[in-house]
Every structure is written in C-alpha cells, then in structure tokens.
Design a protein around this motif. Structure first.
Motif, short mmCIF file in Angstrom:
data_model
loop_
_atom_site.label_atom_id
_atom_site.label_comp_id
_atom_site.label_asym_id
_atom_site.label_seq_id
_atom_site.Cartn_x
_atom_site.Cartn_y
_atom_site.Cartn_z
N LEU A 46 0.83 -1.22 0.00
CA LEU A 46 0.00 0.00 0.00
C LEU A 46 0.85 1.26 0.00
CD1 LEU A 46 -2.76 -1.01 2.58
CD2 LEU A 46 -2.82 -1.19 0.10
N GLU A 47 1.74 1.35 0.97
CA GLU A 47 2.48 2.59 1.16
C GLU A 47 3.55 2.80 0.08
OE1 GLU A 47 1.96 0.28 3.38
OE2 GLU A 47 1.19 1.12 5.24
N SER A 59 -6.09 0.62 -1.09
CA SER A 59 -6.34 -0.45 -0.10
C SER A 59 -7.44 -1.41 -0.55
CB SER A 59 -6.68 0.16 1.26
OG SER A 59 -7.82 0.97 1.17
N ALA A 60 -8.46 -0.89 -1.21
CA ALA A 60 -9.54 -1.78 -1.67
C ALA A 60 -9.03 -2.72 -2.77
CB ALA A 60 -10.71 -0.97 -2.19
N VAL A 91 -7.57 -6.32 -2.06
CA VAL A 91 -8.45 -7.50 -2.07
C VAL A 91 -8.48 -8.10 -3.48
CG1 VAL A 91 -10.81 -8.33 -1.74
CG2 VAL A 91 -9.85 -6.64 -0.18
N ASP A 139 -9.68 -14.70 5.14
CA ASP A 139 -9.61 -13.28 5.49
C ASP A 139 -8.45 -12.98 6.44
OD1 ASP A 139 -11.84 -13.08 3.98
OD2 ASP A 139 -13.21 -12.57 5.60
N GLU A 140 -8.23 -13.91 7.37
CA GLU A 140 -7.18 -13.68 8.37
C GLU A 140 -5.81 -13.64 7.71
OE1 GLU A 140 -5.84 -15.59 12.62
OE2 GLU A 140 -7.69 -16.27 11.69
N ASP A 159 -5.42 -10.46 5.69
CA ASP A 159 -5.15 -9.27 6.52
C ASP A 159 -3.67 -9.13 6.84
OD1 ASP A 159 -7.74 -8.36 6.61
OD2 ASP A 159 -8.23 -9.38 8.50
N LYS A 160 -2.95 -10.24 6.78
CA LYS A 160 -1.53 -10.20 7.16
C LYS A 160 -0.61 -9.86 5.98
CE LYS A 160 -2.09 -13.32 11.05
NZ LYS A 160 -2.15 -14.72 11.45
N ARG A 198 1.13 -7.57 3.90
CA ARG A 198 1.52 -6.16 3.91
C ARG A 198 2.60 -5.86 2.85
NH1 ARG A 198 -2.38 -5.81 6.48
NH2 ARG A 198 -2.75 -4.90 8.53
N ARG A 250 -7.30 1.99 9.21
CA ARG A 250 -7.28 1.28 7.93
C ARG A 250 -5.88 0.73 7.65
NH1 ARG A 250 -9.62 5.01 3.50
NH2 ARG A 250 -11.28 5.33 4.99
N GLN A 251 -5.80 -0.50 7.30
CA GLN A 251 -4.53 -1.18 7.04
C GLN A 251 -3.59 -1.10 8.24
OE1 GLN A 251 -3.91 -3.23 4.53
NE2 GLN A 251 -6.03 -2.82 3.97
N GLY A 252 -4.16 -1.14 9.42
CA GLY A 252 -3.34 -1.18 10.63
C GLY A 252 -2.85 -2.59 10.89
N PRO A 253 -2.19 -2.79 12.03
CA PRO A 253 -1.71 -4.14 12.36
C PRO A 253 -2.88 -5.14 12.38
CG PRO A 253 -0.87 -2.50 13.90
CD PRO A 253 -1.88 -1.81 13.06
N PRO A 254 -2.64 -6.37 11.92
CA PRO A 254 -3.72 -7.35 11.81
C PRO A 254 -4.50 -7.55 13.11
CG PRO A 254 -1.75 -8.18 10.75
CD PRO A 254 -1.36 -6.89 11.41
N THR A 278 -6.93 -4.69 13.55
CA THR A 278 -8.04 -4.83 12.61
C THR A 278 -9.00 -5.92 13.10
OG1 THR A 278 -6.58 -4.21 10.80
CG2 THR A 278 -8.64 -5.30 10.20
N TYR A 283 -14.34 -3.04 0.53
CA TYR A 283 -15.10 -4.29 0.66
C TYR A 283 -15.50 -4.59 2.10
CZ TYR A 283 -13.28 -5.02 -4.06
OH TYR A 283 -12.97 -4.89 -5.38
N ARG A 343 -17.94 -7.61 3.82
CA ARG A 343 -17.35 -8.55 4.78
C ARG A 343 -18.23 -8.65 6.03
NH1 ARG A 343 -11.07 -8.31 6.88
NH2 ARG A 343 -11.25 -9.94 8.45
#
Lengths: 81, 257
Positions: A34-35, A41-42, A45, A61-62, A65-66, A68, B129-133, B136, B174, B178
């Motif tokens: 992202l950065e 960010s969308a 996905v 999903d989990e 989320d990881k 990066r 947003r997009q913080g540590p898992p 979130t 999204y 979710r």
C-alpha cells in the motif's frame, strides 16, 4: 512452488495496480504494497483474489489481513501453491 | 470456507458497554447540540423528514436484527446529518440501539481531546485502515458484536468521500460486504443523501442547504465465500447506491444527469 517463480507471478499480478513501480523493478521484497507501491487499499483484495485464481489456492480473510509486503504475499502463495 | 471469526473478549465487551451507557446518558446533549448547530447555525433542512422516518420504520418493521447503514459519502458531516435523519433525540434516548455506531478513520480524528470526546459520545469506533492485523481483527470483532446484538452500524461502502461527486462504482472498499457475510441475517440500509447545492465532495455542505434522501433496504447475499463474497456484496451495495443516485438526480436535477 519455488520462491523465485512465486515472486515473478506475484510481481506480475501486483504491477497493474501499483502507482509506483520502482520497488517492484528493484525486486525489493520488503516494499509495502500500500504505502510503497501506492496500491489502493480496496484493490489489495482484488490482488489477493487474483492470487487465488492464478495459483489455484484459497486465502482466508485472516491470512489476507496479514499481507503487507511483497514478501508476505510470496510467503502466503508459496505456502499453499 | 472462511474460519469462524473470533468472538469478542470480555474487556472489549465492557468498553463497548461503557461507551454505550455514557453515550446514552449524553444523548439529549450531544444530539440536540449537533441539531441546533445544523439547524440554526448552518441553516440545514431535511426535506420530507417525517415521511422518510415513517417509511423507514415501515420498511424495517419490528425486526431488531443486524442493520448495516450504508450511505453515500460527499461531506465530512454526512454521518451527523444521517443521525439526525434516522431518528430524533427522544427516539434515540428511548431506543439507543437505533443511534448508529460510526466507524471513522482514526487518522482523521487527530489528537485533539474535544474531537475525541465528541466522537466517543457519538458512538464512534475509530478504525485504523490497514493497521496491524491484531488491531483490525479486534475492531472487526467489536463491530460484529454490535451488529449481532441488534445495534445499528454505519459504514461508508465507498471507503472515502466520492471525489467526483458521484458514487464510485469502481474504486470502492469491501468492508461492508465482509460484515454482511460475517454477521448472519444482516440487512443493509442503503441511504442516498445529497443537498440540492452539492456539486462535488466538500468538507461542509453550503449554508442553508436542503437535503433530500432516498433509501432502500437490501438483504444482499453471494454464492461465494470469503473475500470474493465480500466483493460481490459490496458491489451490490454500491451499485444500489448508484441507482438511488440516478433516481435522486432524475427527481431533483433532471438536467444534471
């Protein structure tokens, strides 16, 4: 699947979504999707879903989320492909 | 299939309970201060407010199930105007679950204490947003818990203000999909809110603005699970908002379509 093949495929998938291509071209595995690459960010996905299609895997999903960095992405797909 | 999301811990339940209780006590103050500011300092009006609330009540019925409020996003105070639109201070004092929980981006709140206190009293759960898992996951667990226990939660499905002034059916987030997937039975209240003079996104609507509303209640589903299902459902929500926008323009700005 070996890491190099996974990296090449992951890079190819991320490329169309990246606003800043330099870290991809440098092969910087620690680049944050992202950065550093400027991916919306969308759209992250969409990238994860593209990984699922390309590698024939399912990323929950989990795990998603990881993701990066490019390295995270390579590890997620390598672990399942 | 995605694994079952983790349940909410005791500490988080307690924090939510406390915030709910404090917000409820202060509802007459927080609601009517905001209302006075909007109504008499800014001169805002909501056209057909009573009819909107009546029709909304009729369509939602007595069902106290999970309700996710998904509005379009044009100004920085959309959530405040929508709290006004969705109920009176008296109604929220009687039925505090109807006072929507908001999910502002934590970075937008800054460090100022007054704004943080105001957000706390107005039932905001800051989202990183997009913080540590783990952060979130904890935030998502809180939101799921609220929905599952009959509270209303508001999320802007576009993820940000509509930069073009129109609902963005391409670059949307999204998160809404979710939540719908993870909390069984969640209904979605799509609300399109726009002032007659609102041409693009802005911080505040112009002074003296009159807002017009359109809404629909959806029960979106997807044959897919996980991220793919979230995307399907989010797309359906955003597309419904876009069609409400078309209806809005056809009614209020026929030449502006």
């Amino acid at each position: 699947m070996d890491q190099q093949t996974a990296l090449e495929k992951v890079t190819a998938i991320i490329k169309p979504y990246a606003k800043n291509l330099a870290p991809l071209e440098e092969g910087n595995l620690d680049a944050r999707i992202l950065e550093d690459l400027g991916v919306n960010s969308a759209r992250l996905v969409d990238i994860i879903l593209a990984f699922e299609d390309e590698f024939g895997i399912s990323i929950d999903d989990e795990a998603a989320d990881k993701v990066r960095t490019i390295q995270d992405a390579v590890q997620v797909v390598s672990a399942q492909a | 299939m995605s694994p079952t999301p983790p349940a909410l811990g005791h500490r988080d339940r307690l924090e939510l309970f406390l915030q709910r209780a404090v917000a409820w006590v202060f509802t007459p103050v927080s609601y009517y201060l905001a209302w006075l500011w909007m109504r008499f300092i800014r001169g805002y009006r909501i056209s057909g407010l009573r009819a909107f609330r009546d029709e909304l009540r009729r369509q939602l019925g007595p069902n106290r199930g999970p309700l996710l409020v998904c509005p379009n996003h044009l100004t920085a105070i959309d959530s405040v105007v929508l709290v006004w639109a969705l109920g009176s201070g008296f109604h929220y004092f009687r039925k505090d679950r109807d006072f929507v929980w908001n999910l502002p981006e934590r970075r937008n709140l800054g460090e100022g204490l007054p704004l943080r206190v105001a957000c706390y009293l107005c039932k905001c759960i800051p989202v990183l947003r997009q913080g540590p898992p783990e952060v979130t996951a904890r935030t998502m667990a809180r939101i799921r818990h609220l929905l599952a226990t009959g509270h209303r939660v508001m999320i802007f499905p576009e993820g940000t203000r509509s930069r073009s002034g129109r609902v963005d059916t391409q670059e949307f987030a999204y998160g809404a999909g979710r939540l719908v997937q993870e909390v069984p039975g969640t209904r979605v209240l799509c609300v399109y809110l726009r002032g007659l003079g609102q041409e693009a996104c802005s911080d505040l609507p112009r002074r003296g603005e009159t807002f017009h509303l359109r809404f629909d209640v959806l029960e979106p589903t997807s044959p897919n699970k996980g991220l793919r299902g979230s995307r399907d459902i989010s797309r359906r929500i955003v597309e419904r908002l876009a069609s409400l926008e078309e209806e809005w323009f056809a009614t209020h700005h026929p030449a502006g379509q």
